[in-house]
Scaffold this active site. Structure first.
Site, PDB file in Angstrom:
ATOM      1  N   SER A   1      40.499  41.025  46.287  1.00 25.87           N
ATOM      2  CA  SER A   1      41.560  40.740  45.317  1.00 25.87           C
ATOM      3  C   SER A   1      42.968  40.712  45.890  1.00 25.87           C
ATOM      4  O   SER A   1      43.910  40.337  45.183  1.00 25.87           O
ATOM      5  CB  SER A   1      41.498  41.737  44.168  1.00 25.87           C
TER       6      SER A   1
ATOM      7  N   ASN B   1      39.236  38.991  36.513  1.00 26.69           N
ATOM      8  CA  ASN B   1      39.228  37.979  37.564  1.00 26.69           C
ATOM      9  C   ASN B   1      39.297  36.561  36.995  1.00 26.69           C
ATOM     10  O   ASN B   1      39.733  35.635  37.684  1.00 26.69           O
ATOM     11  CB  ASN B   1      37.966  38.131  38.417  1.00 26.69           C
TER      12      ASN B   1
ATOM     13  N   GLY C   1      41.686  45.389  47.250  1.00 25.90           N
ATOM     14  CA  GLY C   1      40.555  44.552  46.889  1.00 25.90           C
ATOM     15  C   GLY C   1      39.222  45.158  47.244  1.00 25.90           C
ATOM     16  O   GLY C   1      39.098  45.880  48.241  1.00 25.90           O
TER      17      GLY C   1
END
Length: 375
Positions: A79, A188, A328
């Site tokens: 991420s 997401n 992430g």
């Protein structure tokens, strides 16, 4: 190079002069605790201050061979990709090609709709800030997918190309989590849609735009957006492990089209530090757009003091300043890091997603320790 293996059972290396860095010994000791206490396979910390970096490793990057993380090891940054995507979107805003408070419907007509979901009421800012109310498309690690979600442990998804537009369509069949702008919830799907907006506006792939606008511009040698059929990691990298059904599995090779604009990229600690320092230093965005990126909303999570801007987390540090970054998780790897406005940056990488929030907290503590060292 100073060997640390004799000082800790897990072994490791520290690429710095012995007295060159304030707080170095505590940082390295905390890194080794990730191996001896948290039982992770391996870890690496890269700390940069005003362009000068040092690296330390602990544990192993390859369980079979017993070798450590390589210098400039490349890992899947998951991420952290979102910060790159948000930066490109804000560059386009500076160029007058997109408006942050315009509805998504303007750029993706007919795409964003579903039960309680209306692209006329959801803005580009909502997508980048996770305040859209759009539901998540990917099931969390170890959980059963909800309606509209995909199982990232499905072998077809691991090895095959994913049509992210189809994934988004399926996700939008689930009801909205809340009214646009009402609160913050990580999804997401927001960044899958942001990637689609960027491609619609520019006519090029999100990977091509990130490469041209950021990677090539900054000269990041270890950073790239994978090709659609790519499953390997290019260049030097540790093996990445995931615990699936109670077994530790080598999950290094995987097709990351299911992550896409939300989390597909590969980078190194040094490159991530360079990117964050360049971003905060005004090399990538004009002042107005950087200010927009740093306008945050609270997460609304008990015990969490962080807040979220446009693809950028603001983490209050123990030394009284703020660490800006992201972080992430993807099967095989977790990264945590950040940078300060005065030129310090750190990235901590491990080659297994921690199985507890406590362990992730230990990674965050190393980031805090490294960013506050010498302040």
């Amino acid at each position: 190079m100073v060997a640390l293996a004799a000082a800790c059972d897990s072994g490791g290396t520290d690429h710095a002069e012995p007295a060159a860095e304030p707080g170095r010994a505590k940082i390295v000791a905390a890194l080794h605790d990730l191996i001896s206490v948290d039982r992770l396979p391996g870890a690496q910390v890269v700390r940069t201050e005003h362009g000068k970096a040092w690296t330390a490793t602990a544990g192993v990057g390859d369980l079979e061979r017993g070798t450590p993380f390589q210098d400039n090891a490349r890992v899947r940054i998951a991420s952290n990709t979102k910060t790159f995507v948000a930066t490109v979107m804000l560059q386009l805003a500076a160029e007058g090609k997109v408006e942050l408070d315009a509805p998504v419907e303007r750029y993706l007509p007919g795409v964003v709709h579903g039960p309680g979901i209306d692209g006329n009421r959801i803005t580009i800012r909502n997508l980048l800030q996770h305040t859209s109310g759009i539901p998540e498309y990917a099931a969390e690690f170890g959980t059963t997918p909800k309606p509209g979600q995909i199982d990232t442990h499905d072998e077809r998804i691991r090895w095959g190309r994913t049509d992210i537009a189809e994934v988004v369509r399926n996700a939008l069949t689930a009801p909205a989590d809340f009214e646009p702008g009402a609160r913050w919830t990580y999804s997401n799907t927001n960044y899958a849609l942001a990637g689609m907006v960027l491609e619609k506006i520019t006519g090029f792939s999100i990977g091509a735009e990130i490469t041209h606008r950021i990677i090539d511009r900054l000269g990041l040698p270890d950073t790239y957006y994978p090709d659609a059929d790519e499953v390997d990691i290019r260049g030097p990298h540790p093996r990445g492990y995931a615990r699936i059904d109670g077994k530790l599995v080598d999950y290094t090779e995987q097709n990351v089209t299911s992550a896409g604009a939300a989390g597909a990229m590969v980078s190194s600690g040094a490159d991530l530090n360079r990117f964050l320092n360049a971003l905060l230093g005004g090399e990538l965005l004009p002042p107005a757009q950087l200010e927009e990126m740093k306008r945050t909303v609270p997460l609304g999570i008990e015990g969490q003091s962080a807040s979220y801007g446009l693809g950028l987390l603001a983490n209050p540090l123990s030394c009284g300043t703020v660490g800006w970054g992201h972080g992430g998780d993807i099967d095989g790897f977790e990264t945590r890091g950040g940078a300060t406005d005065d030129g310090r940056a750190v990235t901590v990488s491990v080659n297994q997603v921690p199985e507890s929030g406590e362990t992730t907290g230990h990674l965050n503590a190393i980031v805090d320790l490294a960013l506050c060292a010498g302040s």
